[in-house]
Each structure stands twice: as structure tokens, then as C-alpha cells.
Design a protein around this motif. Structure first.
Motif, PDB file in Angstrom:
ATOM      1  N   CYS A  60      41.888 141.271  90.428  1.00 23.16           N
ATOM      2  CA  CYS A  60      40.980 142.065  91.255  1.00 23.16           C
ATOM      3  C   CYS A  60      39.542 141.824  90.804  1.00 23.16           C
ATOM      4  N   GLU A  61      38.626 141.774  91.756  1.00 25.45           N
ATOM      5  CA  GLU A  61      37.216 141.557  91.426  1.00 25.45           C
ATOM      6  C   GLU A  61      36.360 142.194  92.514  1.00 25.45           C
ATOM      7  N   THR A  62      35.228 142.766  92.095  1.00 24.66           N
ATOM      8  CA  THR A  62      34.272 143.363  93.030  1.00 24.66           C
ATOM      9  C   THR A  62      32.903 142.727  92.821  1.00 24.66           C
ATOM     10  N   LEU A  77      46.946 150.760  93.251  1.00 19.21           N
ATOM     11  CA  LEU A  77      45.740 151.324  92.655  1.00 19.21           C
ATOM     12  C   LEU A  77      44.782 150.222  92.238  1.00 19.21           C
ATOM     13  N   LEU A  78      43.502 150.516  92.331  1.00 17.14           N
ATOM     14  CA  LEU A  78      42.483 149.599  91.853  1.00 17.14           C
ATOM     15  C   LEU A  78      41.237 150.375  91.466  1.00 17.14           C
ATOM     16  N   ARG A  79      40.444 149.769  90.591  1.00 17.03           N
ATOM     17  CA  ARG A  79      39.160 150.345  90.204  1.00 17.03           C
ATOM     18  C   ARG A  79      38.068 149.672  91.006  1.00 17.03           C
ATOM     19  N   ALA A 132      38.909 147.028  86.212  1.00 20.58           N
ATOM     20  CA  ALA A 132      38.288 146.395  87.368  1.00 20.58           C
ATOM     21  C   ALA A 132      38.813 144.993  87.638  1.00 20.58           C
ATOM     22  N   THR A 133      39.619 144.439  86.730  1.00 24.13           N
ATOM     23  CA  THR A 133      40.058 143.051  86.876  1.00 24.13           C
ATOM     24  C   THR A 133      41.463 142.904  87.434  1.00 24.13           C
ATOM     25  N   HIS A 134      42.171 144.013  87.633  1.00 24.80           N
ATOM     26  CA  HIS A 134      43.500 143.890  88.228  1.00 24.80           C
ATOM     27  C   HIS A 134      43.889 145.189  88.917  1.00 24.80           C
ATOM     28  N   SER A 135      44.779 145.089  89.900  1.00 20.56           N
ATOM     29  CA  SER A 135      45.341 146.265  90.552  1.00 20.56           C
ATOM     30  C   SER A 135      46.766 146.454  90.056  1.00 20.56           C
ATOM     31  N   GLN A 136      47.343 147.585  90.364  1.00 17.81           N
ATOM     32  CA  GLN A 136      48.729 147.828  89.966  1.00 17.81           C
ATOM     33  C   GLN A 136      49.428 148.717  90.987  1.00 17.81           C
ATOM     34  N   ILE A 169      41.526 141.566  96.121  1.00 15.86           N
ATOM     35  CA  ILE A 169      42.732 141.605  95.289  1.00 15.86           C
ATOM     36  C   ILE A 169      43.578 140.379  95.616  1.00 15.86           C
ATOM     37  N   ASN A 170      44.078 139.731  94.584  1.00 21.53           N
ATOM     38  CA  ASN A 170      45.009 138.609  94.751  1.00 21.53           C
ATOM     39  C   ASN A 170      46.428 139.181  94.727  1.00 21.53           C
ATOM     40  N   LEU A 171      47.155 139.017  95.828  1.00 19.99           N
ATOM     41  CA  LEU A 171      48.483 139.602  95.950  1.00 19.99           C
ATOM     42  C   LEU A 171      49.569 138.532  95.911  1.00 19.99           C
ATOM     43  N   PRO A 172      50.750 138.867  95.391  1.00 21.49           N
ATOM     44  CA  PRO A 172      51.869 137.925  95.474  1.00 21.49           C
ATOM     45  C   PRO A 172      52.285 137.729  96.923  1.00 21.49           C
TER      46      PRO A 172
END
Length: 348
Positions: A163-165, A94-96, A73-77, A172-175
């Protein structure tokens, strides 16, 4: 795009072509705002698949290029789904989100991807459905985006792909060129956030967000480029989209062989081309050391705030090093290569 969001975004000044937002009435100014200011982007060019069930992790891990067991839950990929020949069919983010796993992809690929991916479920306890009716995505980018978003939403995750909900809102924090965030939430929550953010950022369409992805060197697969590239050609391993230590998945042997035994002959580059003809995914790049044949393929291209077009293209490494590249034909407009915002693995 769900009808509620479509009606809302039209009332906000969006210019649509079918179900796709094109811009908000001032496309040139909107692109310039993305380069130096703050933009608030409609992301209806993306769709979401929601995966649920007790076998979700194992199922996805057996299909995708990244290690889904590391997703939390703390990061996407990023991850690709490949053909048995190791060629990418789609690139997911992807993300949770609670107990659900979300897979984001271009909306143009949703129907065929969902249909094809379901064929591999077999007896696994997993369901795959479109989440577009329930969830909406928007983006915020700019030098002070973190502060602006924290004031509007109450939080903003840190670190690339963080990533945080909270209270049904996922961020999501993206580059990117500037601090950049994607917000995913039910339609009503996104409408409220849009209302809070629009006075502090210029509304833009998905094409401007795609330009920001180009600046970040993030690859994509479109209908015109399905099965064109193995992941390394598009630098997917350089942006964290491939795990070479996980178990098998379709095309894994070829992807691994390219990594450990082969010599990569093509890489993705960032480039600019002048002129009025818009490059499209799948268009050819030509070079003097490949007479009479294509030396590369456009991955993504968008109008540049400075005129002309910025693009990502997979190009023969030898041609890129030779330095003379042309778009569309051997006598077409010259390409100017620009540096990527990340390092490529040694030997590339």
C-alpha cells in the motif's frame, strides 16, 4: 455512492440499478476482458468507514481478528469482526491513509455495521464515520496493470497487500489472477485517473471485480451469510486475516480453540457450476454423504467468462473429498471443484 461520482460514472456509460453499477453495456465482453485482458472497475459496491482518534489502534485491535498494531502505511490487511460465538459479522480490508484508518466493507453492510461498531466505542477516543462522500474506489487488473498504473498515477506498490499514498491517492496491490490494484482517492482525483486509464482497460462493474476476488480465493460476508462462518471456515487465516498471537477480541476464544484444539470440519473451496440459475450467497450445497441436509453454503458467486458460474463455498471437508456435490438440491447441477491460489494450513 456519492452523487458526483454517480453522475460521472453514468456519463462514462455505466448501467445502474438504483445506486449500484451493474455493467457498462457489454457484460459478457466485460467478463471475458477480466479473464485475459485489462479491466478498469467501478468499486462502488464497497463502502469505507474512517476511524480517527488517539484510541483508534487499541479500539480496533480489541474488536478485530487481526493485529491492527501491525498495520501501517505500507500495507493493507484483512480482518473479521466476529460475534461472541466466533461467527463473522463482516470482513474488512484495512489500510492507513495519513492519520486515518480506513475499513472497507460491502456497501450493503455499511449502515448496520457502523451502528453496531459505534456501540462498543464507549469512552474510547475514536470516531467512526462513513467516508463514502469524500472518497471513491476503483480497480485496475490485467497483465500489464503495473505499467499502465505507473504511467497514469506515477506509482504502483509492490507485493501482495502493498500500500502507498502519494498526493492524496492511495493504491493497494491486491492478489489476483493478474496484477491487480485498488485506487482510493477523493472523487476529483479518481475521475482524472479514470480518464487516463479508460483507453487502456475495459470499464467493468463491481460484479466483475467480485469474480476476480473469487479467482483469488478472497472470502466475503454478505447480509445472507452474517454469523454463518468462523474465520477458518472461510480460509481467512490462509489469506492473512487472523492473528492467533494477539490479545482478546469478540469470539477470540472460539476462534483460537478451533485452531489449536478443534478439528475443522468445513473449509472454503473454489468451484464452478453450469446452468442458468445464479447461485447467491447463502444458497445451499448438497452432497451424497449428507442426505436430506445441506453440506455447504455459497459464500460468493459470479457469472463465469466461460459460461455458468464461478463461486466460493464453505463445504464439509468430507463431502468435498467424496467428490459429488450439487447446487441447490440433492439432484441439482454438479459442482466442479477447482484449486485455490494459496495453500491451506497443514491438517486442513
Amino acid at each position: 455512492m456519492n452523487e458526483t461520482w454517480k453522475s460521472f460514472i453514468e456519463n462514462q456509460g455505466a448501467v445502474l440499478e438504483g445506486d449500484r453499477v451493474q455493467h457498462f453495456g457489454h457484460p459478457v465482453e466485460e467478463r471475458r476482458a477480466a479473464a485475459g485482458g485489462h479491466v478498469l472497475a467501478d468499486l462502488s459496491g464497497f463502502s469505507l468507514i474512517v476511524a480517527r482518534g488517539g484510541d483508534t489502534q487499541n479500539f480496533l485491535n480489541g474488536q478485530l481478528s487481526n493485529d491492527i498494531r501491525q498495520l501501517d502505511a505500507t500495507h493493507s490487511q484483512l480482518a473479521s469482526w466476529c460475534s461472541p460465538k466466533g461467527r463473522m459479522l463482516v470482513i474488512f480490508r484495512l489500510l492507513r491513509r495519513g492519520s486515518d484508518t480506513l475499513l472497507q466493507l460491502p456497501a450493503t453492510l455499511l449502515e448496520n455495521t457502523l451502528k453496531r461498531l459505534r456501540m462498543f466505542v464507549m469512552r474510547a477516543k475514536v470516531t467512526l464515520e462513513s467516508a463514502d462522500a469524500a472518497l471513491v474506489s476503483i480497480g485496475l487488473s490485467g497483465p500489464d496493470a503495473k505499467k499502465i498504473l505507473t504511467e497514469a498515477a506515477g506509482f504502483a506498490p509492490s507485493g501482495d497487500n502493498g500500500c502507498e499514498t502519494r498526493e492524496d491517492v492511495t493504491i493497494i496491490n491486491l492478489p489476483g489472477l493478474h496484477p491487480r490494484y485498488e485506487i482510493i482517492a477523493p472523487t476529483a482525483a479518481v475521475e482524472k485517473l479514470w480518464g487516463n486509464l479508460k483507453s487502456k482497460a475495459t470499464p467493468v462493474g463491481p460484479a466483475v471485480w467480485a469474480w476476480l476476488d473469487i479467482m483469488a480465493g478472497i472470502p466475503s460476508v454478505h447480509p445472507q451469510t452474517i454469523e454463518e462462518f468462523v474465520p477458518q471456515m472461510a480460509n481467512l487465516e490462509a489469506v492473512g486475516g487472523v492473528n492467533f498471537k494477539k490479545g482478546c477480541y469478540p469470539g477470540q476464544e472460539i476462534v483460537a480453540r478451533m485452531q489449536y484444539l478443534g478439528k475443522l470440519k468445513q473449509r472454503m473451496y473454489r468451484a464452478h457450476v453450469a446452468g442458468e440459475v445464479a447461485p447467491r450467497p447463502g444458497d445451499a450445497i448438497f452432497a451424497s454423504d449428507f442426505p436430506g441436509q445441506s453440506a455447504g453454503t455459497v459464500v460468493e458467486a459470479q457469472p463465469s467468462p466461460d459460461g455458468g458460474y464461478d463461486l466460493l463455498a464453505v463445504i464439509q471437508i468430507s463431502s468435498a473429498e467424496a467428490g459429488e456435490l450439487h447446487f441447490g438440491s440433492e439432484t441439482g447441477p454438479r459442482l466442479t471443484l477447482h484449486s485455490l491460489p494459496y495453500s491451506l494450513p497443514a491438517g486442513s
